[in-house]
Motif scaffolding. Structure first.
Motif, PDB file in Angstrom:
ATOM      1  N   PRO A 180       0.796  -1.231   0.000  1.00  0.00           N
ATOM      2  CA  PRO A 180       0.000   0.000   0.000  1.00  0.00           C
ATOM      3  C   PRO A 180       0.827   1.278   0.000  1.00  0.00           C
ATOM      4  N   PHE A 181       2.003   1.238   0.652  1.00  0.00           N
ATOM      5  CA  PHE A 181       2.820   2.446   0.742  1.00  0.00           C
ATOM      6  C   PHE A 181       4.283   2.089   0.501  1.00  0.00           C
ATOM      7  N   ALA A 182       4.789   2.420  -0.653  1.00  0.00           N
ATOM      8  CA  ALA A 182       6.155   2.044  -1.008  1.00  0.00           C
ATOM      9  C   ALA A 182       7.182   2.849  -0.216  1.00  0.00           C
ATOM     10  N   GLN A 183       8.298   2.187   0.106  1.00  0.00           N
ATOM     11  CA  GLN A 183       9.413   2.818   0.785  1.00  0.00           C
ATOM     12  C   GLN A 183      10.642   2.795  -0.132  1.00  0.00           C
ATOM     13  N   GLU A 184      11.556   3.728   0.099  1.00  0.00           N
ATOM     14  CA  GLU A 184      12.735   3.783  -0.766  1.00  0.00           C
ATOM     15  C   GLU A 184      13.522   2.477  -0.710  1.00  0.00           C
ATOM     16  N   GLU A 185      13.548   1.845   0.451  1.00  0.00           N
ATOM     17  CA  GLU A 185      14.310   0.600   0.582  1.00  0.00           C
ATOM     18  C   GLU A 185      13.659  -0.577  -0.138  1.00  0.00           C
ATOM     19  N   ASP A 186      12.482  -0.362  -0.683  1.00  0.00           N
ATOM     20  CA  ASP A 186      11.853  -1.409  -1.493  1.00  0.00           C
ATOM     21  C   ASP A 186      12.423  -1.468  -2.907  1.00  0.00           C
ATOM     22  N   SER A 187      13.217  -0.474  -3.253  1.00  0.00           N
ATOM     23  CA  SER A 187      13.811  -0.460  -4.601  1.00  0.00           C
ATOM     24  C   SER A 187      14.669  -1.707  -4.791  1.00  0.00           C
ATOM     25  N   ALA A 188      14.339  -2.479  -5.797  1.00  0.00           N
ATOM     26  CA  ALA A 188      15.012  -3.771  -6.018  1.00  0.00           C
ATOM     27  C   ALA A 188      14.463  -4.386  -7.298  1.00  0.00           C
ATOM     28  N   MET A 189      15.003  -5.552  -7.601  1.00  0.00           N
ATOM     29  CA  MET A 189      14.503  -6.354  -8.718  1.00  0.00           C
ATOM     30  C   MET A 189      13.607  -7.435  -8.145  1.00  0.00           C
ATOM     31  N   TYR A 190      12.419  -7.584  -8.682  1.00  0.00           N
ATOM     32  CA  TYR A 190      11.470  -8.555  -8.168  1.00  0.00           C
ATOM     33  C   TYR A 190      11.165  -9.591  -9.245  1.00  0.00           C
ATOM     34  N   TYR A 191      11.241 -10.849  -8.832  1.00  0.00           N
ATOM     35  CA  TYR A 191      10.967 -11.944  -9.749  1.00  0.00           C
ATOM     36  C   TYR A 191       9.813 -12.792  -9.221  1.00  0.00           C
ATOM     37  N   CYS A 192       8.866 -13.038 -10.085  1.00  0.00           N
ATOM     38  CA  CYS A 192       7.788 -13.977  -9.799  1.00  0.00           C
ATOM     39  C   CYS A 192       8.242 -15.357 -10.282  1.00  0.00           C
TER      40      CYS A 192
END
Lengths: 110, 112
Positions: free
Chosen positions: A75-87
């Motif tokens: 619901p609320f993104a944080q700067e530390e969420d910056s990354a590569m995401y793989y399903c």
């Protein structure tokens, strides 16, 4: 054959904004789905798996068999969420082989 | 446990040279996977082993690539001869019947 599709290569949002990373799959069997995350210069690590129905770091993902989707949401993104995401989809009749989507790079801007 | 350990972390080599990547899986895990990560193709499974036996090598790009697992605690991925298009990050992962795969830090290979 199984297939995982992540339609967005890059998703850029501002801090505090909601995030949804899309994942669609095709598989004839009963799916087991995962989200893996890779932070800068770190190893791939498991973020969450659909069978545990948990929330990790504020992220959730619901398996929708009707739409064959497993979108990742926060619901609320944080700067530390910056990354590569793989399903990833687990193929049980081929050992524990994971089939990955192409990945989505999430950039959370201040 | 220190997790899945890969070596070297970085490898720079000249075209035509032999490259050997190494992996130590987590103790007790009976599955081992080799993946390749590139900007263009994302994460691709190259080969995986179960109880040291290669199960599926259909992802190995060509005969220049070979992988071995002589025992439960060690695996190698070899490229001979290497080519610039082999430049990528190579990940090793291991898992048990619980299905969660644990990844190593990866080896960044650059072939010049």
């Amino acid at each position: 054959a199984q297939r995982v599709t992540q339609p967005e290569k890059l998703l850029s949002v501002f801090k505090g904004a909601p995030v949804e990373l899309k994942c669609n799959y095709s598989y004839s069997g009963s799916p087991e789905l995962f989200w893996y995350v890779q932070y800068s210069r770190q190893r791939l690590q498991l973020l969450l798996r659909h069978i545990s129905r948990e929330s990790i770091k504020g992220f959730t993902a619901d398996l929708n068999k009707g739409e064959t989707s497993f979108h990742l949401k926060k619901p609320f993104a944080q700067e530390e969420d910056s990354a590569m995401y793989y399903c990833a989809l687990l193929v049980l009749n081929a050992g524990n082989m994971l089939t990955f989507g192409g990945g989505t790079r999430l950039m959370v801007k201040p | 446990d220190a997790g899945v350990i890969q070596s070297p972390r970085h490898e720079v080599t000249e075209m035509g040279q032999e490259v050997t990547l190494r992996c130590k899986p987590i103790s007790g895990h009976d599955y081992l996977f080799w993946y390749r990560q590139t900007m263009m193709r994302g994460l691709e499974l190259l080969i995986y082993f179960n109880n040291n036996v290669p199960i599926d090598d259909s992802g190995m790009p060509e005969d220049r690539f070979s992988a071995k697992m002589p025992n439960a605690s060690f695996s190698t991925l070899k490229i001979q001869p290497s080519e610039p298009r082999d430049s990528a990050v190579y990940f090793c992962a291991s898992s048990s019947q619980s299905a969660e795969a644990f990844f190593g830090q990866g080896t960044r290979l650059t072939v010049v």
